[in-house]
Design an enzyme around this catalytic site. Structure first.
Site, mmCIF file in Angstrom:
data_model
loop_
_atom_site.group_PDB
_atom_site.id
_atom_site.type_symbol
_atom_site.label_atom_id
_atom_site.label_comp_id
_atom_site.label_asym_id
_atom_site.label_seq_id
_atom_site.Cartn_x
_atom_site.Cartn_y
_atom_site.Cartn_z
ATOM 1 C CG ASN A 135 -26.882 57.163 -81.628
ATOM 2 O OD1 ASN A 135 -27.197 56.294 -81.945
ATOM 3 N ND2 ASN A 135 -25.716 57.541 -80.701
ATOM 4 C CE LYS B 220 -26.292 56.666 -76.932
ATOM 5 N NZ LYS B 220 -25.468 56.996 -76.135
ATOM 6 C CG HIS C 31 -21.512 58.116 -81.022
ATOM 7 N ND1 HIS C 31 -21.044 57.552 -79.759
ATOM 8 C CD2 HIS C 31 -22.460 58.732 -80.734
ATOM 9 C CE1 HIS C 31 -22.070 58.192 -78.746
ATOM 10 N NE2 HIS C 31 -22.606 58.800 -79.451
ATOM 11 C CD GLU D 94 -22.213 55.256 -76.848
ATOM 12 O OE1 GLU D 94 -22.876 54.722 -77.534
ATOM 13 O OE2 GLU D 94 -22.846 56.251 -75.920
ATOM 14 C CD GLU E 280 -22.820 63.091 -79.148
ATOM 15 O OE1 GLU E 280 -24.133 63.246 -78.798
ATOM 16 O OE2 GLU E 280 -22.324 62.286 -79.248
ATOM 17 N N GLY F 250 -25.297 60.002 -71.873
ATOM 18 C CA GLY F 250 -25.956 58.781 -71.207
ATOM 19 C C GLY F 250 -25.798 58.943 -69.877
ATOM 20 C CB SER G 286 -27.737 64.180 -70.517
ATOM 21 O OG SER G 286 -26.803 63.086 -70.237
HETATM 22 C C1 PEP Z 1 -25.547 60.136 -77.864
HETATM 23 O O1 PEP Z 1 -25.685 58.704 -78.152
HETATM 24 O O2 PEP Z 1 -25.152 60.577 -78.894
HETATM 25 C C2 PEP Z 1 -26.069 60.969 -76.724
HETATM 26 C C3 PEP Z 1 -25.835 62.119 -76.790
HETATM 27 O O3 PEP Z 1 -26.528 60.091 -75.947
HETATM 28 P P1 PEP Z 1 -27.645 60.819 -74.688
HETATM 29 O O4 PEP Z 1 -28.587 61.836 -75.188
HETATM 30 O O5 PEP Z 1 -28.340 59.684 -74.024
HETATM 31 O O6 PEP Z 1 -26.744 61.285 -73.656
#
Ligand code: PEP
Length: 250
Positions: free
Chosen positions: A11, A13, A99, A101, A170, A176, A213
């Protein structure tokens, strides 16, 4: 029991502008050619502006490309949104739905089930994201919250959708932040997601991914858990070598 092929999805973003997308794809293809295609399925969720060039550059490879979001309506007055037909027209094979976000901006509720349905009806794959906040985890609410999100998001799913559908668990506190869930935490939550999704789909076939992460250094342990069938990767997906290292750990 069927074998679930691992799925590693990047992803991007709101990263990767213009020519950077071409350079990324060239490097990814070079590494796939030099080191071989991993057993895991690969997907990328670039920003909307890069979808067409990424899907074009990766056409003929095994990597599928998806939108980071999709609207449930076919068309209409939805400023800033994107439809299934627009994604398909840009060469996409899938879409991410819900997601955290996007949920944080108010995109929640039954519309997410409608988005999953619209994507699948339009011939795309759909990946539904779910996960709890730190406050919810600390209050012991993870199970109820994630159960509710999965039931809500799958409300319009049908058993024969299972091959084109996946769920990414997640935990918001791990996205992040560099704070990764322990393999036990991730396994427990992914097992829960599978159990609840099993109310709608064949639980042995549904792919449940962990996200938060994930990096080359922690991927093998997470992906070695019995109910974790892949990873949704944000930051580390911005480097093709890291994305592939994660895929090779699956
Ligand atoms: C994500 O954007 O869904 C995500 C898991 O980001 P990161 O791997 O940076 O934590």
């Amino acid at each position: 029991m069927s074998v679930r092929r691992p799925l590693i999805a990047g992803n991007w973003k709101m990263h990767v502008v213009g020519d950077e997308a071409d350079a990324y794809c060239a490097e990814l293809l070079r590494l796939l050619d030099a080191d071989g295609v991993p057993a895991a399925e690969l997907a990328l969720f670039p920003p909307f502006t890069a979808l067409e060039r990424v899907s074009g550059a990766l056409a003929g490879s095994d990597v599928w490309v998806g939108g980071q979001n999709v609207h449930e309506a076919e068309s209409g007055a939805h400023t800033g949104d994107i439809s299934v037909a627009m994604l398909a027209g840009a060469g996409c094979g899938g879409a991410l739905v819900g997601h955290s976000e996007r949920r944080a901006l108010g995109e929640t509720g039954p519309a997410l089930a409608a988005r999953v349905r619209a994507a699948l009806d339009g011939g795309l794959r759909a990946m539904l994201a779910c996960g709890e906040s730190l406050e919810q985890r600390e209050a012991g609410e993870t199970e109820d919250w994630v159960t509710g999100q999965v039931r809500e998001g799958l409300a319009e799913i049908r058993p024969d959708d299972v091959e084109r559908f996946s769920i990414a668990y997640e935990p918001i506190w791990a996205i992040g932040t560099g704070v990764v869930a322990t393999p036990e935490q991730a396994q427990d939550a992914c097992a829960l997601v599978r159990r609840v999704a099993g109310e709608f789909l064949d639980r042995d076939q549904i792919r449940v991914l962990y996200g938060g992460s994930v990096k080359p250094e922690n991927a093998a342990e997470l992906l070695g858990q019995p109910d974790i069938d892949g990873a949704l990767v944000g930051g580390a997906s911005l480097k093709p070598a890291d994305l592939l290292a994660i895929a090779r750990a699956a």
